[in-house]
Write a protein that holds these residues in place. Structure first.
Motif, PDB file in Angstrom:
ATOM      1  N   ILE A   8       4.133   8.671   6.116  1.00  0.00           N
ATOM      2  CA  ILE A   8       3.117   9.451   5.394  1.00  0.00           C
ATOM      3  C   ILE A   8       2.108   8.485   4.788  1.00  0.00           C
ATOM      4  O   ILE A   8       2.464   7.629   3.980  1.00  0.00           O
ATOM      5  CB  ILE A   8       3.749  10.321   4.283  1.00  0.00           C
ATOM      6  CG1 ILE A   8       4.938  11.115   4.837  1.00  0.00           C
ATOM      7  CG2 ILE A   8       2.705  11.250   3.681  1.00  0.00           C
ATOM      8  CD1 ILE A   8       5.714  11.877   3.775  1.00  0.00           C
ATOM      9  N   LEU A  12      -3.407   0.851   4.637  1.00  0.00           N
ATOM     10  CA  LEU A  12      -3.022  -0.486   5.097  1.00  0.00           C
ATOM     11  C   LEU A  12      -1.528  -0.541   5.425  1.00  0.00           C
ATOM     12  O   LEU A  12      -1.129  -1.048   6.469  1.00  0.00           O
ATOM     13  CB  LEU A  12      -3.312  -1.513   3.981  1.00  0.00           C
ATOM     14  CG  LEU A  12      -4.711  -2.116   3.846  1.00  0.00           C
ATOM     15  CD1 LEU A  12      -5.165  -2.757   5.137  1.00  0.00           C
ATOM     16  CD2 LEU A  12      -5.734  -1.141   3.370  1.00  0.00           C
ATOM     17  N   CYS A  52     -12.579  -1.102  -1.353  1.00  0.00           N
ATOM     18  CA  CYS A  52     -13.438  -1.849  -2.284  1.00  0.00           C
ATOM     19  C   CYS A  52     -13.944  -3.109  -1.592  1.00  0.00           C
ATOM     20  O   CYS A  52     -14.834  -3.036  -0.753  1.00  0.00           O
ATOM     21  CB  CYS A  52     -12.646  -2.137  -3.554  1.00  0.00           C
ATOM     22  SG  CYS A  52     -13.614  -2.805  -4.877  1.00  0.00           S
ATOM     23  N   ALA A 137       3.870   5.986   2.312  1.00  0.00           N
ATOM     24  CA  ALA A 137       2.903   4.912   2.058  1.00  0.00           C
ATOM     25  C   ALA A 137       1.561   5.518   1.668  1.00  0.00           C
ATOM     26  O   ALA A 137       0.543   5.279   2.296  1.00  0.00           O
ATOM     27  CB  ALA A 137       2.755   4.043   3.313  1.00  0.00           C
ATOM     28  N   ALA A 143      -2.104  11.824  -3.215  1.00  0.00           N
ATOM     29  CA  ALA A 143      -2.620  13.160  -3.562  1.00  0.00           C
ATOM     30  C   ALA A 143      -1.722  13.817  -4.619  1.00  0.00           C
ATOM     31  O   ALA A 143      -0.498  13.590  -4.644  1.00  0.00           O
ATOM     32  CB  ALA A 143      -2.695  14.013  -2.307  1.00  0.00           C
ATOM     33  N   LYS A 223     -16.105   3.032 -12.569  1.00  0.00           N
ATOM     34  CA  LYS A 223     -16.650   3.914 -11.535  1.00  0.00           C
ATOM     35  C   LYS A 223     -16.794   5.299 -12.159  1.00  0.00           C
ATOM     36  O   LYS A 223     -16.092   5.640 -13.107  1.00  0.00           O
ATOM     37  CB  LYS A 223     -15.675   4.020 -10.373  1.00  0.00           C
ATOM     38  CG  LYS A 223     -15.664   2.843  -9.452  1.00  0.00           C
ATOM     39  CD  LYS A 223     -15.330   3.373  -8.041  1.00  0.00           C
ATOM     40  CE  LYS A 223     -15.286   2.272  -7.029  1.00  0.00           C
ATOM     41  NZ  LYS A 223     -14.165   1.365  -7.228  1.00  0.00           N
ATOM     42  N   TRP A 225     -15.779   8.269 -11.396  1.00  0.00           N
ATOM     43  CA  TRP A 225     -14.579   9.092 -11.524  1.00  0.00           C
ATOM     44  C   TRP A 225     -13.553   8.506 -12.467  1.00  0.00           C
ATOM     45  O   TRP A 225     -12.715   9.185 -13.004  1.00  0.00           O
ATOM     46  CB  TRP A 225     -13.951   9.376 -10.161  1.00  0.00           C
ATOM     47  CG  TRP A 225     -13.660   8.168  -9.325  1.00  0.00           C
ATOM     48  CD1 TRP A 225     -14.486   7.594  -8.425  1.00  0.00           C
ATOM     49  CD2 TRP A 225     -12.469   7.387  -9.310  1.00  0.00           C
ATOM     50  NE1 TRP A 225     -13.892   6.503  -7.841  1.00  0.00           N
ATOM     51  CE2 TRP A 225     -12.650   6.358  -8.360  1.00  0.00           C
ATOM     52  CE3 TRP A 225     -11.252   7.462  -9.992  1.00  0.00           C
ATOM     53  CZ2 TRP A 225     -11.687   5.412  -8.079  1.00  0.00           C
ATOM     54  CZ3 TRP A 225     -10.281   6.512  -9.710  1.00  0.00           C
ATOM     55  CH2 TRP A 225     -10.514   5.503  -8.776  1.00  0.00           C
ATOM     56  N   GLY A 354      -2.835  -5.329  -3.760  1.00  0.00           N
ATOM     57  CA  GLY A 354      -3.763  -5.957  -2.830  1.00  0.00           C
ATOM     58  C   GLY A 354      -3.592  -5.453  -1.405  1.00  0.00           C
ATOM     59  O   GLY A 354      -2.536  -4.963  -1.022  1.00  0.00           O
ATOM     60  N   TYR A 355      -4.674  -5.592  -0.639  1.00  0.00           N
ATOM     61  CA  TYR A 355      -4.657  -5.126   0.753  1.00  0.00           C
ATOM     62  C   TYR A 355      -3.559  -5.822   1.554  1.00  0.00           C
ATOM     63  O   TYR A 355      -2.797  -5.188   2.282  1.00  0.00           O
ATOM     64  CB  TYR A 355      -5.983  -5.463   1.444  1.00  0.00           C
ATOM     65  CG  TYR A 355      -7.234  -4.852   0.879  1.00  0.00           C
ATOM     66  CD1 TYR A 355      -7.245  -3.589   0.305  1.00  0.00           C
ATOM     67  CD2 TYR A 355      -8.447  -5.549   0.967  1.00  0.00           C
ATOM     68  CE1 TYR A 355      -8.421  -3.044  -0.186  1.00  0.00           C
ATOM     69  CE2 TYR A 355      -9.627  -5.010   0.489  1.00  0.00           C
ATOM     70  CZ  TYR A 355      -9.619  -3.762  -0.086  1.00  0.00           C
ATOM     71  OH  TYR A 355     -10.781  -3.227  -0.561  1.00  0.00           O
TER      72      TYR A 355
HETATM   73  C1  LIG Z   1     -10.307   1.790  -6.572  1.00  0.00           C
HETATM   74  C2  LIG Z   1      -9.458   0.728  -5.955  1.00  0.00           C
HETATM   75  C3  LIG Z   1     -10.025  -0.472  -5.552  1.00  0.00           C
HETATM   76  C4  LIG Z   1      -9.225  -1.474  -4.959  1.00  0.00           C
HETATM   77  N1  LIG Z   1      -9.819  -2.626  -4.546  1.00  0.00           N
HETATM   78  C5  LIG Z   1      -9.087  -3.583  -3.933  1.00  0.00           C
HETATM   79  C6  LIG Z   1      -9.719  -4.770  -3.428  1.00  0.00           C
HETATM   80  O1  LIG Z   1     -10.921  -4.948  -3.559  1.00  0.00           O
HETATM   81  N2  LIG Z   1      -8.949  -5.705  -2.826  1.00  0.00           N
HETATM   82  C7  LIG Z   1      -7.616  -5.543  -2.661  1.00  0.00           C
HETATM   83  O2  LIG Z   1      -6.968  -6.423  -2.075  1.00  0.00           O
HETATM   84  N3  LIG Z   1      -6.991  -4.428  -3.125  1.00  0.00           N
HETATM   85  C8  LIG Z   1      -7.697  -3.448  -3.756  1.00  0.00           C
HETATM   86  N4  LIG Z   1      -7.087  -2.310  -4.238  1.00  0.00           N
HETATM   87  C9  LIG Z   1      -5.614  -2.225  -4.215  1.00  0.00           C
HETATM   88  C10 LIG Z   1      -4.924  -1.907  -2.858  1.00  0.00           C
HETATM   89  O3  LIG Z   1      -4.858  -3.069  -2.141  1.00  0.00           O
HETATM   90  C11 LIG Z   1      -5.551  -0.842  -2.042  1.00  0.00           C
HETATM   91  O4  LIG Z   1      -5.479   0.336  -2.764  1.00  0.00           O
HETATM   92  C12 LIG Z   1      -4.827  -0.667  -0.668  1.00  0.00           C
HETATM   93  O5  LIG Z   1      -5.617   0.191   0.099  1.00  0.00           O
HETATM   94  C13 LIG Z   1      -3.429  -0.153  -0.785  1.00  0.00           C
HETATM   95  O6  LIG Z   1      -2.884   0.085   0.502  1.00  0.00           O
HETATM   96  P1  LIG Z   1      -1.885   1.314   0.770  1.00  0.00           P
HETATM   97  O7  LIG Z   1      -1.640   1.398   2.209  1.00  0.00           O
HETATM   98  O8  LIG Z   1      -0.741   1.211  -0.149  1.00  0.00           O
HETATM   99  O9  LIG Z   1      -2.726   2.586   0.280  1.00  0.00           O
HETATM  100  P2  LIG Z   1      -4.061   3.188   0.942  1.00  0.00           P
HETATM  101  O10 LIG Z   1      -4.775   2.168   1.736  1.00  0.00           O
HETATM  102  O11 LIG Z   1      -4.786   3.881  -0.169  1.00  0.00           O
HETATM  103  O12 LIG Z   1      -3.495   4.269   1.958  1.00  0.00           O
HETATM  104  C14 LIG Z   1      -2.854   5.436   1.532  1.00  0.00           C
HETATM  105  C15 LIG Z   1      -3.215   6.527   2.518  1.00  0.00           C
HETATM  106  O13 LIG Z   1      -2.437   7.690   2.236  1.00  0.00           O
HETATM  107  C16 LIG Z   1      -3.251   8.836   2.346  1.00  0.00           C
HETATM  108  N5  LIG Z   1      -2.619   9.874   1.521  1.00  0.00           N
HETATM  109  C17 LIG Z   1      -2.505   9.950   0.173  1.00  0.00           C
HETATM  110  N6  LIG Z   1      -1.795  11.012  -0.207  1.00  0.00           N
HETATM  111  C18 LIG Z   1      -1.430  11.655   0.950  1.00  0.00           C
HETATM  112  C19 LIG Z   1      -0.680  12.824   1.225  1.00  0.00           C
HETATM  113  N7  LIG Z   1      -0.144  13.567   0.246  1.00  0.00           N
HETATM  114  N8  LIG Z   1      -0.505  13.211   2.518  1.00  0.00           N
HETATM  115  C20 LIG Z   1      -1.033  12.465   3.536  1.00  0.00           C
HETATM  116  N9  LIG Z   1      -1.764  11.351   3.321  1.00  0.00           N
HETATM  117  C21 LIG Z   1      -1.947  10.936   2.048  1.00  0.00           C
HETATM  118  C22 LIG Z   1      -4.617   8.356   1.874  1.00  0.00           C
HETATM  119  O14 LIG Z   1      -5.650   9.176   2.378  1.00  0.00           O
HETATM  120  C23 LIG Z   1      -4.671   6.942   2.427  1.00  0.00           C
HETATM  121  O15 LIG Z   1      -5.223   6.887   3.712  1.00  0.00           O
HETATM  122  C24 LIG Z   1      -7.837  -1.282  -4.815  1.00  0.00           C
HETATM  123  C25 LIG Z   1      -7.273  -0.069  -5.229  1.00  0.00           C
HETATM  124  C26 LIG Z   1      -8.061   0.923  -5.785  1.00  0.00           C
HETATM  125  C27 LIG Z   1      -7.428   2.222  -6.210  1.00  0.00           C
END
Ligand SMILES: Cc1cc2nc3c(=O)[nH]c(=O)nc-3n(C[C@H](O)[C@H](O)[C@H](O)COP(=O)(O)OP(=O)(O)OC[C@H]3O[C@@H](n4cnc5c(N)ncnc54)[C@H](O)[C@@H]3O)c2cc1C
Length: 450
Positions: A8, A12, A52, A137, A143, A223, A225, A354-355
């Motif tokens: 889910i 990244l 970001c 994930a 959400a 930001k 929001w 982080g990413y």
């Molecule tokens: C505002 C902000 C800025 C950031 N900037 C940076 C940065 O500049 N550099 C950095 O290294 N890190 C940054 N981060 C931290 C982090 O690295 C990122 O958020 C990164 O994208 C996290 O990866 P992830 O796969 O855990 O989550 P995400 O990449 O956010 O992926 C989660 C996915 O799940 C989906 N999703 C959510 N809920 C549901 C659901 N109920 N059902 C189905 N799909 C769902 C979303 O649409 C999304 O595609 C930032 C975080 C935030 C919030």
């Protein structure tokens, strides 16, 4: 056909996990809610969208912990790193990407994979039992309906919705000719220690200059929001407290009472306290110092604190909306929810930051899920690797009571035995050991999957 592994979230972590699973010949159903629903930060319907910056930070695998993590992920066949390498843009020693091309690349690879089905749907509750092993994930902006369901399962206290990060300092960069270890009034802590804090004393002039610097320091803008997200009174940014009145901090996190400066035998006018942040005792966080100051301003201002003039920061402070689990308490060593082991978490929601770190935790979660599926006990990477050190921190090495999201850094690694070289060369000892140990793990992991 083999039952699919459900994942889910196609960010990244979820994208990397899907790739790892499918590459091993096991089918995947990847549930991604965009474009049916979106988050406050995502703008497209692409998988692995970077919300970001476009940087994956340093690509130096010899001297930098995140560069080492890149190299480990490449060796483990990471899709996120391969796509980043294909779509990179010039950025000196950093790995930065064209964000649209990067997301399009990942999306194309996953959508065209014969074993991956992508469902564009919002998952609104915990996965049903019939899905079996599932990787969750959904990131820091999970959400709301799913976030509520996770909260109901794990308990109200286990999810932090506002991420107020205080800086973390490497212990060996603190000047102990000025600072000393002591708990306030020598009060015994839960671990039995009476000297759990590092104390940095400030006299009256130093305190007043410091307060002014906090007020004048350059801040990051909210930001649109984020403006609606209230601060928790218990974790106000330090500069907001400073602006409330010159004495506010001296009656809050900077109070000097009950602490005897060994150089004067008296309580200091004010104090900055640091508390151990990892089991290894290499990292200390600045207590109550969550901040929205810009990073350069933080380094400049915090190095004015007596004893921290040469402080090196493993992580700087920050503040944005975030959701993450108290993983040290809730997850087992291979990211399974202890109360429902069929659910495994990955990405930023586990409290990595982080990413690259999120993708790395996705990579490990994908491999662990494969081991589960094969009826084997998953093997975590050695703690001497960047992946293993990060995993060990979030699943147990970090203090659960003060758990905050964490970037990969050398403070998470066990210190190598024997006499270590000084300066930069020291890091090469860590990175050479990591890559040698990783190769062993990749071999064992592969053998287990076969
Ligand atoms: C505002 C902000 C800025 C950031 N900037 C940076 C940065 O500049 N550099 C950095 O290294 N890190 C940054 N981060 C931290 C982090 O690295 C990122 O958020 C990164 O994208 C996290 O990866 P992830 O796969 O855990 O989550 P995400 O990449 O956010 O992926 C989660 C996915 O799940 C989906 N999703 C959510 N809920 C549901 C659901 N109920 N059902 C189905 N799909 C769902 C979303 O649409 C999304 O595609 C930032 C975080 C935030 C919030």
């Amino acid at each position: 056909m083999t039952n699919p592994i459900h994942i889910i979230g196609g960010g990244l972590a979820g994208s990397e996990a899907a790739w790892q699973v499918a590459s091993a010949g096991v089918p995947v159903i990847l549930h991604e809610m965009r474009p049916v629903a979106s988050t406050d930060a995502h703008k497209t319907d692409g998988l692995a969208e970077l919300v970001c910056s476009n940087s994956f930070r340093s690509d130096d695998a010899e001297y930098n912990a995140v560069g080492l993590l890149h190299e480990e992920m490449r060796r483990a066949g990471s899709l996120i790193l391969a796509a980043a390498d294909r779509q990179k843009v010039p950025a000196g020693s950093a790995l930065a990407v064209d964000r649209d091309a990067f997301s399009a690349d990942v999306t194309q690879v996953l959508t065209s994979h014969p074993l991956i089905e992508i469902r564009r749907v919002e998952v609104t509750g915990l996965p049903p039992a019939e899905w079996g092993t599932t990787i969750l994930a959904t990131g820091p902006l999970t959400a709301p309906a799913l976030a509520e369901a996770i909260k109901a399962e794990t308990g109200e206290e286990s999810l932090a919705f506002f991420d107020a990060i205080a800086p973390i300092v490497y212990r060996d960069s603190i000047d102990f000719s000025i600072c000393w270890m002591q708990s306030r009034y020598d009060k015994e802590g839960p671990g039995g220690g009476v000297a759990d804090y590092i104390n940095c004393p400030l006299n009256k002039d130093e305190y007043h200059d410091f307060i002014q610097a906090l007020i004048d320091g350059e801040k990051t803008d909210f930001k649109e929001w984020e403006k609606n997200t209230p601060y928790f009174e218990g974790c106000l940014p330090i500069e907001v407290m400073a602006a409330r009145g010159v004495e506010t901090l001296r009656y809050g996190p900077m109070k000097g009472v009950g602490l005897d400066d060994p150089r004067t035998g008296r309580w200091p006018y004010a104090v900055v306290q640091l508390r151990q942040d990892n089991a290894l005792g290499t990292l200390y966080n600045m207590v109550g110092f969550q901040t929205k100051l810009k990073h350069a301003a933080q380094v400049e201002i915090f190095r004015r604190i007596p004893g921290l003039e040469k402080a090196e920061f493993a992580r700087l402070g920050g503040l944005h909306r975030n959701m993450f689990l108290n993983s040290p308490r809730l997850l087992d060593a291979t990211l399974r929810l202890k109360s429902r082991p069929a659910i495994r978490f990955a990405g930023q929601v586990t409290g990595c930051e982080g990413y690259v770190e999120s993708a790395a935790v996705g990579l490990m979660a994908g491999r662990f899920a494969l081991a589960d599926r094969a009826g084997m006990e998953p093997i975590p990477p050695p703690v001497t690797t960047a992946m293993g050190a990060l995993l060990a921190h979030i699943t147990g090495g970090a203090a659960a009571a003060s758990f905050q999201p964490m970037n990969v850094n050398f403070g998470l690694f066990p210190v190598p035995e024997g006499k270590l070289p000084k300066g930069r060369d020291r890091k090469r000892v860590y990175t050479a050991r990591a890559l040698a140990d990783l190769n062993g793990w990749l071999g064992a992991d592969r053998a287990a999957a076969e």
